[in-house]
Write a protein that holds these residues in place. Sequence first.
Motif, PDB file in Angstrom:
ATOM      1  N   GLU A 129       0.802  -1.224   0.000  1.00 47.44           N
ATOM      2  CA  GLU A 129       0.000   0.000   0.000  1.00 47.44           C
ATOM      3  C   GLU A 129       0.836   1.275   0.000  1.00 47.44           C
ATOM      4  O   GLU A 129       0.343   2.353   0.297  1.00 47.44           O
ATOM      5  N   THR A 130       2.107   1.152  -0.332  1.00 47.44           N
ATOM      6  CA  THR A 130       2.955   2.331  -0.423  1.00 47.44           C
ATOM      7  C   THR A 130       4.132   2.054  -1.353  1.00 47.44           C
ATOM      8  O   THR A 130       4.532   0.914  -1.536  1.00 47.44           O
ATOM      9  N   TYR A 131       4.643   3.121  -1.954  1.00 47.24           N
ATOM     10  CA  TYR A 131       5.829   3.024  -2.807  1.00 47.24           C
ATOM     11  C   TYR A 131       6.586   4.336  -2.655  1.00 47.24           C
ATOM     12  O   TYR A 131       6.005   5.414  -2.760  1.00 47.24           O
ATOM     13  N   THR A 132       7.874   4.261  -2.394  1.00 46.97           N
ATOM     14  CA  THR A 132       8.696   5.459  -2.303  1.00 46.97           C
ATOM     15  C   THR A 132       9.970   5.241  -3.097  1.00 46.97           C
ATOM     16  O   THR A 132      10.661   4.253  -2.897  1.00 46.97           O
ATOM     17  N   PHE A 177       9.525  10.312  -5.553  1.00 51.87           N
ATOM     18  CA  PHE A 177       8.158   9.893  -5.832  1.00 51.87           C
ATOM     19  C   PHE A 177       7.593   9.180  -4.613  1.00 51.87           C
ATOM     20  O   PHE A 177       8.244   8.323  -4.031  1.00 51.87           O
ATOM     21  N   ASP A 178       6.357   9.501  -4.265  1.00 53.44           N
ATOM     22  CA  ASP A 178       5.635   8.795  -3.214  1.00 53.44           C
ATOM     23  C   ASP A 178       4.262   8.441  -3.740  1.00 53.44           C
ATOM     24  O   ASP A 178       3.485   9.331  -4.099  1.00 53.44           O
ATOM     25  N   PHE A 179       3.974   7.149  -3.806  1.00 52.65           N
ATOM     26  CA  PHE A 179       2.668   6.680  -4.227  1.00 52.65           C
ATOM     27  C   PHE A 179       2.105   5.874  -3.069  1.00 52.65           C
ATOM     28  O   PHE A 179       2.770   4.987  -2.537  1.00 52.65           O
ATOM     29  N   PHE A 180       0.883   6.154  -2.660  1.00 48.91           N
ATOM     30  CA  PHE A 180       0.357   5.443  -1.508  1.00 48.91           C
ATOM     31  C   PHE A 180      -1.161   5.379  -1.548  1.00 48.91           C
ATOM     32  O   PHE A 180      -1.813   6.099  -2.302  1.00 48.91           O
ATOM     33  N   ILE A 181      -1.697   4.500  -0.724  1.00 52.87           N
ATOM     34  CA  ILE A 181      -3.140   4.373  -0.576  1.00 52.87           C
ATOM     35  C   ILE A 181      -3.527   4.982   0.758  1.00 52.87           C
ATOM     36  O   ILE A 181      -2.948   4.655   1.787  1.00 52.87           O
ATOM     37  N   LEU A 182      -4.497   5.864   0.712  1.00 57.78           N
ATOM     38  CA  LEU A 182      -5.020   6.484   1.926  1.00 57.78           C
ATOM     39  C   LEU A 182      -6.289   5.757   2.350  1.00 57.78           C
ATOM     40  O   LEU A 182      -7.117   5.401   1.519  1.00 57.78           O
ATOM     41  N   GLU A 183      -6.414   5.541   3.624  1.00 54.41           N
ATOM     42  CA  GLU A 183      -7.649   4.989   4.161  1.00 54.41           C
ATOM     43  C   GLU A 183      -8.397   6.138   4.816  1.00 54.41           C
ATOM     44  O   GLU A 183      -7.866   6.821   5.676  1.00 54.41           O
ATOM     45  N   LYS A 184      -9.627   6.376   4.370  1.00 53.07           N
ATOM     46  CA  LYS A 184     -10.397   7.505   4.884  1.00 53.07           C
ATOM     47  C   LYS A 184     -11.721   7.009   5.435  1.00 53.07           C
ATOM     48  O   LYS A 184     -12.456   6.320   4.750  1.00 53.07           O
ATOM     49  N   PRO A 185     -12.023   7.372   6.663  1.00 50.95           N
ATOM     50  CA  PRO A 185     -13.354   7.038   7.181  1.00 50.95           C
ATOM     51  C   PRO A 185     -14.380   8.055   6.678  1.00 50.95           C
ATOM     52  O   PRO A 185     -14.096   9.248   6.621  1.00 50.95           O
ATOM     53  N   ILE A 186     -15.521   7.584   6.243  1.00 49.50           N
ATOM     54  CA  ILE A 186     -16.610   8.485   5.871  1.00 49.50           C
ATOM     55  C   ILE A 186     -17.863   8.057   6.617  1.00 49.50           C
ATOM     56  O   ILE A 186     -17.961   6.919   7.090  1.00 49.50           O
TER      57      ILE A 186
END
Length: 99
Positions: free
Chosen positions: A71-74, A80-89
């Motif tokens: 879930e992350t790449y640096t 470069f930073d690529f990542f997945i954010l987890e957001k509560p809604i």
Amino acid sequence: MKTQKCYKASFNIGNVEVWSSELFLDKESIFMEIEDFKDEIIERIECFSFLDEEEICDILKSAILDLKKYETYTDKSNNFDFFILEKPILKNYKQKNYI
């Protein structure tokens, strides 16, 4: 009200977000969107990078694999930073109009 987890992919170069996905309820949908928008992602990265398209494609392929696994790449050398954010809604949120 209950909260629901949603996920979003974000691709940054330094402090600049160059592309982000929509919010999804599952992570697999994020990867489908990344595949659909791969050309656009590459174009946006090219605006902020001195790398050629082939190098950016290689980085993007590595990033997608790492996103799926970790879930992350640096990439420190290119910032470069690529990542997945987890957001509560809020689930089933109903907006009330007050007059």
